[in-house]
Scaffold this active site. Structure first.
Site, PDB file in Angstrom:
ATOM      1  N   THR A 121      82.581 -86.958 126.640  1.00  0.00           N
ATOM      2  CA  THR A 121      83.330 -88.205 126.845  1.00  0.00           C
ATOM      3  C   THR A 121      82.597 -89.327 126.118  1.00  0.00           C
ATOM      4  OG1 THR A 121      84.055 -87.383 128.973  1.00  0.00           O
ATOM      5  CG2 THR A 121      84.224 -89.769 128.621  1.00  0.00           C
ATOM      6  N   GLU A 151      87.794 -83.504 127.549  1.00  0.00           N
ATOM      7  CA  GLU A 151      87.923 -82.469 128.578  1.00  0.00           C
ATOM      8  C   GLU A 151      88.273 -83.112 129.919  1.00  0.00           C
ATOM      9  OE1 GLU A 151      87.900 -79.058 128.292  1.00  0.00           O
ATOM     10  OE2 GLU A 151      88.667 -79.523 130.267  1.00  0.00           O
ATOM     11  N   PHE A 152      89.132 -82.428 130.695  1.00  0.00           N
ATOM     12  CA  PHE A 152      89.600 -83.010 131.961  1.00  0.00           C
ATOM     13  C   PHE A 152      89.293 -82.132 133.178  1.00  0.00           C
ATOM     14  CE2 PHE A 152      92.255 -84.545 128.500  1.00  0.00           C
ATOM     15  CZ  PHE A 152      92.189 -85.918 128.675  1.00  0.00           C
ATOM     16  N   ARG A 154      87.863 -80.434 136.513  1.00  0.00           N
ATOM     17  CA  ARG A 154      87.237 -80.991 137.717  1.00  0.00           C
ATOM     18  C   ARG A 154      86.091 -80.072 138.111  1.00  0.00           C
ATOM     19  NH1 ARG A 154      92.250 -80.211 141.421  1.00  0.00           N
ATOM     20  NH2 ARG A 154      92.276 -78.381 140.100  1.00  0.00           N
ATOM     21  N   ASN A 208      89.929 -91.169 133.664  1.00  0.00           N
ATOM     22  CA  ASN A 208      88.869 -91.284 134.667  1.00  0.00           C
ATOM     23  C   ASN A 208      88.838 -92.655 135.334  1.00  0.00           C
ATOM     24  OD1 ASN A 208      88.139 -88.686 134.491  1.00  0.00           O
ATOM     25  ND2 ASN A 208      86.118 -89.011 133.625  1.00  0.00           N
ATOM     26  N   LEU A 250      94.829 -89.152 147.362  1.00  0.00           N
ATOM     27  CA  LEU A 250      95.044 -90.275 148.276  1.00  0.00           C
ATOM     28  C   LEU A 250      94.125 -90.203 149.496  1.00  0.00           C
ATOM     29  CD1 LEU A 250      98.980 -90.524 148.276  1.00  0.00           C
ATOM     30  CD2 LEU A 250      97.359 -91.865 146.933  1.00  0.00           C
ATOM     31  N   GLY A 253      87.693 -91.800 151.819  1.00  0.00           N
ATOM     32  CA  GLY A 253      86.377 -91.207 152.076  1.00  0.00           C
ATOM     33  C   GLY A 253      85.278 -92.208 151.817  1.00  0.00           C
ATOM     34  N   CYS A 260      80.772 -87.849 136.146  1.00  0.00           N
ATOM     35  CA  CYS A 260      81.813 -88.407 135.271  1.00  0.00           C
ATOM     36  C   CYS A 260      82.359 -89.760 135.714  1.00  0.00           C
ATOM     37  CB  CYS A 260      82.956 -87.405 135.144  1.00  0.00           C
ATOM     38  SG  CYS A 260      82.435 -85.941 134.240  1.00  0.00           S
TER      39      CYS A 260
HETATM   40  P1  NAD Z   1      75.488 -81.527 131.496  1.00  0.00           P
HETATM   41  O1  NAD Z   1      74.385 -82.487 131.644  1.00  0.00           O
HETATM   42  O2  NAD Z   1      75.820 -80.587 132.591  1.00  0.00           O
HETATM   43  O3  NAD Z   1      75.277 -80.651 130.173  1.00  0.00           O
HETATM   44  C1  NAD Z   1      74.849 -81.160 128.952  1.00  0.00           C
HETATM   45  C2  NAD Z   1      73.999 -80.096 128.288  1.00  0.00           C
HETATM   46  O4  NAD Z   1      73.707 -80.505 126.949  1.00  0.00           O
HETATM   47  C3  NAD Z   1      72.650 -79.849 128.962  1.00  0.00           C
HETATM   48  O5  NAD Z   1      72.505 -78.489 129.263  1.00  0.00           O
HETATM   49  C4  NAD Z   1      71.626 -80.302 127.921  1.00  0.00           C
HETATM   50  O6  NAD Z   1      70.436 -79.569 127.960  1.00  0.00           O
HETATM   51  C5  NAD Z   1      72.403 -80.045 126.647  1.00  0.00           C
HETATM   52  N1  NAD Z   1      71.902 -80.767 125.478  1.00  0.00           N
HETATM   53  C6  NAD Z   1      71.439 -82.037 125.395  1.00  0.00           C
HETATM   54  N2  NAD Z   1      71.070 -82.305 124.132  1.00  0.00           N
HETATM   55  C7  NAD Z   1      71.301 -81.189 123.407  1.00  0.00           C
HETATM   56  C8  NAD Z   1      71.116 -80.844 122.040  1.00  0.00           C
HETATM   57  N3  NAD Z   1      70.619 -81.721 121.168  1.00  0.00           N
HETATM   58  N4  NAD Z   1      71.470 -79.606 121.647  1.00  0.00           N
HETATM   59  C9  NAD Z   1      71.964 -78.708 122.520  1.00  0.00           C
HETATM   60  N5  NAD Z   1      72.158 -78.985 123.832  1.00  0.00           N
HETATM   61  C10 NAD Z   1      71.829 -80.208 124.259  1.00  0.00           C
HETATM   62  O7  NAD Z   1      76.768 -82.417 131.123  1.00  0.00           O
HETATM   63  P2  NAD Z   1      78.306 -82.092 131.452  1.00  0.00           P
HETATM   64  O8  NAD Z   1      78.616 -82.447 132.848  1.00  0.00           O
HETATM   65  O9  NAD Z   1      78.634 -80.734 130.936  1.00  0.00           O
HETATM   66  O10 NAD Z   1      79.009 -83.194 130.535  1.00  0.00           O
HETATM   67  C11 NAD Z   1      79.040 -83.083 129.126  1.00  0.00           C
HETATM   68  C12 NAD Z   1      80.052 -84.091 128.612  1.00  0.00           C
HETATM   69  O11 NAD Z   1      81.362 -83.729 129.048  1.00  0.00           O
HETATM   70  C13 NAD Z   1      79.815 -85.516 129.097  1.00  0.00           C
HETATM   71  O12 NAD Z   1      80.168 -86.416 128.100  1.00  0.00           O
HETATM   72  C14 NAD Z   1      80.776 -85.622 130.261  1.00  0.00           C
HETATM   73  O13 NAD Z   1      81.178 -86.940 130.496  1.00  0.00           O
HETATM   74  C15 NAD Z   1      81.947 -84.796 129.771  1.00  0.00           C
HETATM   75  N6  NAD Z   1      82.763 -84.239 130.855  1.00  0.00           N
HETATM   76  C16 NAD Z   1      82.174 -83.684 131.942  1.00  0.00           C
HETATM   77  C17 NAD Z   1      82.975 -83.129 132.948  1.00  0.00           C
HETATM   78  C18 NAD Z   1      82.358 -82.521 134.176  1.00  0.00           C
HETATM   79  O14 NAD Z   1      83.109 -82.152 135.075  1.00  0.00           O
HETATM   80  N7  NAD Z   1      81.058 -82.377 134.266  1.00  0.00           N
HETATM   81  C19 NAD Z   1      84.374 -83.143 132.812  1.00  0.00           C
HETATM   82  C20 NAD Z   1      84.929 -83.687 131.677  1.00  0.00           C
HETATM   83  C21 NAD Z   1      84.117 -84.229 130.696  1.00  0.00           C
END
Ligand code: NAD
Length: 448
Positions: A121, A151-152, A154, A208, A250, A253, A260
């Site tokens: 994101t 990505e969306f 949950r 979001n 709705l 909580g 996110c």
């Molecule tokens: P996370 O912290 O779980 O995972 C990120 C990973 O990237 C980590 O394992 C980290 O070690 C790795 N990383 C960092 N630098 C790196 C590099 N240079 N090379 C290789 N790997 C590297 O994060 P996440 O929750 O998976 O979120 C990732 C993105 O997706 C964010 O921008 C988040 O906003 C977006 N997003 C997350 C969700 C969710 O439910 N978690 C949903 C939609 C979008």
């Protein structure tokens, strides 16, 4: 298709596994060696329902592999996803340093035309920025396209969501990249929104931000309900039949959390500021959500004015059920506040204890929900795990020293809890304060 996913966290791991499941060959890259070692040995690094089975099935079939070698991933793939973290910086802006580092590496290692897909994101304009970084770092001028594909999923339902998305958003101006992306997502058979990169980037923040506002709006309505004798669950039911409103999201909580919504709400408010727009609703949402996380504390102080020396049992640490994610979880704010007032904390979560132990100090972590209630003066239910809904409440009451139960997720009801001898408090519904005409900690009148 040959795919590389850079960043093997919640999004990277789940999307990698799901792309493998629909027949692609996937290389997942991460900088954390320990993570890669575990995944290559079939040990999951996050908790998501169904993930372990699907991951190991595809790993054993040779469709997914895990490595720290970005060069190997880039050179052996046609489509490279960037799925690294974009956490909040101190000023609320998204930290793009991880994305930038990956883009640089892709530029250096690419060995032919590639589609580089931004799944993280990121603020509007990042697609262009990534494009520029790649150009500046290419060893040879290969063709490439950078696509925005937010990505969306949950957390807690990530595997299901990834396999059954509502829609796919593809932001690109390139026909070649569009057709590759459409081919990749063809098996899902869902609507595909093809737009320019700026709109795609904005779609993710808008989704979001909208959810953060919706949650916060219902939480604030709940706070008003308490003062007028209304019941938030009835109010939610009543408005949910209106097709313009819908019946999802709705439940009142104690605030949103996770990796996110909090960071994306801050980031969109910051984007507004940067373009000279005062994004009032987002700023208020961020503040109201912070206060909502402390709502159980206000109720605790109403029920038990002196917290010093008391022990509070915490049920649930994850920001929501079915995940081990504790990032920005209400549990963090609640526990820290209890400790500041001199109270002690016993806590249990079915999946988030390992993560929580890295973030919380001086908490007695116990191995089941009943243990978290032994000898405590009050219990706060923070996360609505299914196993908490099925607790033997009579047994729990007998284990407790006191009888205060603060239900941050409206899992139980006043009548049942009162009949068992609990002094029961909830969010936006009739509770002990309502029935005893209490004046709450803020001095609000709880009308009968
Ligand atoms: P996370 O912290 O779980 O995972 C990120 C990973 O990237 C980590 O394992 C980290 O070690 C790795 N990383 C960092 N630098 C790196 C590099 N240079 N090379 C290789 N790997 C590297 O994060 P996440 O929750 O998976 O979120 C990732 C993105 O997706 C964010 O921008 C988040 O906003 C977006 N997003 C997350 C969700 C969710 O439910 N978690 C949903 C939609 C979008």
């Amino acid at each position: 298709m040959n795919i590389c996913i850079v960043g093997t966290g919640y999004v990277g791991l789940v999307s990698g596994v799901c792309f493998a499941e629909i027949g692609n060959r996937v290389i997942c890259v991460d900088v954390i060696e320990e993570k890669i070692k575990k995944l290559n040995n079939g040990i999951m690094t996050i908790y998501e329902k169904g993930l372990e089975e699907l991951c190991n099935k595809n790993r054993e079939a040779g469709r997914i592999e895990f490595t720290t070698n970005l060069e190997y991933g880039v050179k052996n793939s046609d489509v490279i996803f960037i799925a690294v973290g974009t956490p909040s910086r101190a000023d609320g802006q998204a930290d793009l340093s991880y994305v930038g580092k990956v883009a640089k590496g892709i530029g250096i290692y690419m060995n032919g035309y590639k589609v580089i897909v931004n799944k993280s994101t990121v603020p509007v304009g990042t697609q262009k920025w990534v494009n520029q970084i790649i150009i500046e770092n290419q060893s040879k001028k290969y063709g490439f396209d950078v696509v925005s594909n937010p990505e969306f999923v949950r957390e807690g339902n990530a595997v299901f969501d990834m396999m059954n998305p509502d829609r796919i958003v593809i932001g690109t101006d390139s026909d070649r990249a569009t057709s590759i992306m459409k081919e990749l997502y063809k098996p899902y058979n869902v609507p595909i929104v093809i737009t320019n990169p700026e709109s795609a980037e904005m779609i993710k923040y808008t989704a979001n931000a909208f959810l953060a506002v919706k949650i916060t709006f219902m939480n604030e309505i709940a706070n008003v309900c308490e003062r007028v004798g209304a019941d938030i669950s009835e109010v939610a039911k009543g408005i949910g039949f209106d097709a313009r409103i819908g019946d999802k999201f709705l439940n009142a909580g104690i605030g949103y959390g996770g990796g996110c919504l909090p960071k994306d709400a801050k980031a969109i408010a910051k984007i507004g500021e940067q373009v000279g727009y005062d994004f009032k609703i987002m700023k208020s949402t961020i503040e109201a959500n912070y206060l909502q996380k402390l709502r159980p504390i206000k109720k605790l102080k109403t029920a038990m004015p002196v917290i010093k020396g008391k022990t509070i049992g915490i049920l649930g640490l994850a920001f929501k059920p079915n995940t081990d994610d504790v990032r920005e979880a209400p549990s963090i704010a609640i526990i820290s506040e209890i400790q500041k007032m001199g109270g002690k904390v016993k806590a249990y979560d079915p999946a988030a204890m390992v993560f929580a132990k890295t973030l919380m100090e001086d908490v007695v972590f116990v191995s089941n929900a009943y243990e978290a209630t032994v000898g405590v003066d009050a219990v706060i239910l923070v996360t609505e795990w299914k196993e908490f809904k099925e607790l033997n409440l009579k047994k729990m009451k007998e284990l407790m020293k006191g009888n205060i139960f603060i239900d941050g997720r409206n899992v139980f009801d006043y009548k049942t809890m009162a009949s068992l001898g609990f002094e029961y408090y909830c969010i936006g519904c009739k509770d002990a304060a309502y029935y005893s005409n209490m004046v709450d900690e803020e001095g609000g009148t709880l009308q009968k």
